[in-house]
Design a protein around this motif. Structure first.
Motif, short mmCIF file in Angstrom:
data_model
loop_
_atom_site.label_atom_id
_atom_site.label_comp_id
_atom_site.label_asym_id
_atom_site.label_seq_id
_atom_site.Cartn_x
_atom_site.Cartn_y
_atom_site.Cartn_z
N ALA A 185 48.79 86.18 -2.68
CA ALA A 185 48.80 86.12 -1.16
C ALA A 185 49.70 84.38 -1.99
CB ALA A 185 47.96 85.49 -0.80
N ARG A 205 52.64 86.27 -2.99
CA ARG A 205 53.77 86.85 -2.24
C ARG A 205 54.77 86.23 -1.60
NH1 ARG A 205 49.71 89.58 0.71
NH2 ARG A 205 49.98 87.78 1.75
N GLU A 206 53.90 85.01 -1.02
CA GLU A 206 54.69 84.20 -0.19
C GLU A 206 56.03 83.02 -0.83
OE1 GLU A 206 54.82 84.30 2.80
OE2 GLU A 206 53.62 85.02 2.78
N GLY A 207 56.06 83.35 -2.24
CA GLY A 207 56.78 82.73 -3.19
C GLY A 207 56.32 81.50 -4.49
N THR A 208 54.48 81.10 -4.49
CA THR A 208 53.95 80.25 -4.91
C THR A 208 54.27 80.88 -6.20
OG1 THR A 208 53.76 79.02 -3.37
CG2 THR A 208 51.88 78.76 -5.40
N SER A 230 46.82 78.34 4.58
CA SER A 230 47.90 79.74 4.89
C SER A 230 48.33 79.27 3.13
CB SER A 230 48.91 79.06 5.75
OG SER A 230 50.34 80.53 5.38
N ASP A 260 51.45 79.52 2.68
CA ASP A 260 52.69 79.79 2.08
C ASP A 260 52.77 78.22 2.06
OD1 ASP A 260 54.85 79.23 3.58
OD2 ASP A 260 55.02 80.14 5.02
N VAL A 274 65.18 82.29 0.81
CA VAL A 274 65.06 82.83 1.84
C VAL A 274 65.72 82.97 2.57
CG1 VAL A 274 63.53 81.40 1.91
CG2 VAL A 274 65.08 80.39 2.31
N ARG A 278 59.86 77.77 8.09
CA ARG A 278 59.03 78.87 7.51
C ARG A 278 59.35 79.92 6.87
NH1 ARG A 278 54.17 78.57 11.41
NH2 ARG A 278 56.21 77.89 12.76
N PRO A 322 61.16 83.29 5.46
CA PRO A 322 61.22 84.70 5.73
C PRO A 322 61.37 84.41 4.00
CG PRO A 322 61.53 84.68 7.80
CD PRO A 322 62.36 84.40 7.21
N ARG A 323 60.05 85.05 3.03
CA ARG A 323 60.74 85.68 1.86
C ARG A 323 61.41 86.88 1.33
NH1 ARG A 323 57.28 80.94 1.97
NH2 ARG A 323 57.89 81.21 4.22
N GLY A 380 57.90 89.96 1.14
CA GLY A 380 56.61 89.84 1.79
C GLY A 380 55.51 90.66 1.28
#
Length: 399
Positions: free
Chosen positions: A106, A109-112, A307, A309, A362, A374, A376-377, A391
């Protein structure tokens, strides 16, 4: 594929550019780059390019992510939460491997792409939780870089046998040695820190200590930590997580502590909770102290919040610190990017030739908008591979 030509992106300074990736690393950044015909191409369509995000402090082993809702009825004290969690995990069949993998994906998916995770080591569970997170680390190698911190969540001295387990955890591949409230939990800060720093010195490992202790008590403990950091030559290898005391002492005491920390290159981790005094981003930066960010727990027996994110966490850091100007909001972003990578020791980081090609696109006009909204990626690249789009995980990450 770990080769890639990413066309038509905007760098954080507003410059239009292309990015050429070779063998998983950034080879060049600049306008009108060319690549052999067989190299895959992606159009950024003018989107903002960010480096892969960094989670500087979480607990992958604790999460209930991807599981039914946990009904929290625990008492308010720190020891209530510790005892409740230990009992629940012992009886529920909680699987640290499966849950940590779900949460790590997860994050991806958010770029980490880089995560430091504290993992409980205690005399009830032994190294079971650490083994689970190490399974995730191995399974996701090449997709997410995971550091593990062997963390005595239930205390060190007050649970005899914990020091031996921490020793074993470091020998078996934990990257960092953790600690917890040497005064408030162990009730003997000098002895607790002597054991902790002795283990770190033996294994040549950095240290990351949870310090929840408030005000003057926390400042007293922090001075003891700095004494040992100096004596053992561990400058640049110690992190103080939470450090609530830095938000609860007078200006003169704070100035003295920050000067010592800057001299010894001791970093501060903040989760920017709204309910506690917190170290100030501005004060730390002005003193030359590295401050960076993390979520702490995410959806576990301690808290229903959090989260994966990291732009959302940067936004919380900005809100908690009253960062309003665009240049100040970029400080919050730095807490989940370059400063976090530096404090945790994640190598080859950033948007520079030679760095690992961890990239996030982004839809935002600039870094401040990306944090505040925040954003979207659109695309996530890890080690030169496209791993998520709009996402959704792709390829090996999805499998």
């Amino acid at each position: 594929m770990t080769d890639l030509l990413l066309n038509n992106v905007r760098l954080p300074d507003g410059t239009a550019a292309d990015v050429l990736v070779s063998r998983g690393r950034i080879e060049r950044i600049g306008p009108n780059l060319q690549a052999p015909a067989e190299v895959p191409r992606e159009s950024g369509e003018g989107a903002l390019l960010l480096p892969g995000l960094v989670e500087g402090h979480t607990h992958l082993d604790k999460t209930t992510w991807d599981s039914p809702w946990y009904v929290n009825q625990v008492g308010p004290a720190l020891t209530d939460r510790i005892d409740n969690e230990r009992a629940w995990r012992a009886t529920s069949g909680h699987d640290a491997a499966a849950h940590s993998r779900a949460l790590a994906l997860a994050f991806l998916r958010e770029g980490t792409t880089r995560i430091r995770s504290h993992v409980d080591v205690d005399t009830d569970a032994g190294l079971r939780h650490l083994d689970g997170v190490h399974q995730t680390r191995q399974a996701l190698a090449g997709l997410v870089e995971i550091q593990t911190v062997a963390f005595p969540q239930s205390g060190l001295l007050i649970r005899p046998g914990t020091a031996a387990l921490l020793d074993e955890a470091l020998a078996q591949g934990a990257d960092v040695l953790g600690g917890l409230d040497p005064s408030a939990i162990d009730r003997d800060p000098a002895q607790s820190l002597d054991v902790l720093f002795g283990l770190a010195d033996k294994h040549g490992k950095p240290i990351d200590i949870h310090l929840h202790e408030p005000g003057d008590l926390g400042a007293f403990t922090l001075d003891l930590i700095l004494d040992r950091t100096q004596a053992l030559g561990l400058a640049g290898r110690v992190v103080i997580s939470h450090a609530f005391c830095l938000g609860g002492v007078d200006a003169k005491r704070l100035d003295g502590l920050l000067k010592r920390m800057a001299t010894l290159d001791v970093a501060v981790l903040t989760t920017a909770p709204p309910s506690r005094p917190v170290p100030a981003v501005r004060a730390c930066r002005e003193a030359g102290v590295t401050i960076f960010g993390g979520n702490d727990g995410i959806r576990d027996t301690w808290t229903p919040y959090g989260s994966p994110d990291m732009l959302a966490r940067a936004m919380m850091i900005g809100l908690r610190n009253d960062l309003r100007r665009d240049d100040e909001v970029q400080w919050a972003f730095d807490c989940v990017s370059a400063s976090a990578a530096r404090a945790c020791g994640f190598a080859d980081y950033g948007l520079t030739p030679g760095a690992r090609a961890d990239l996030v696109l982004v839809q935002a006009s600039g870094v401040a908008e990306a944090v505040a909204q925040r954003a979207p990626r659109r695309l996530v690249v890890s080690g030169g591979r496209v791993v998520a789009r709009h996402g959704q995980l792709l390829g090996d990450a999805a499998a």
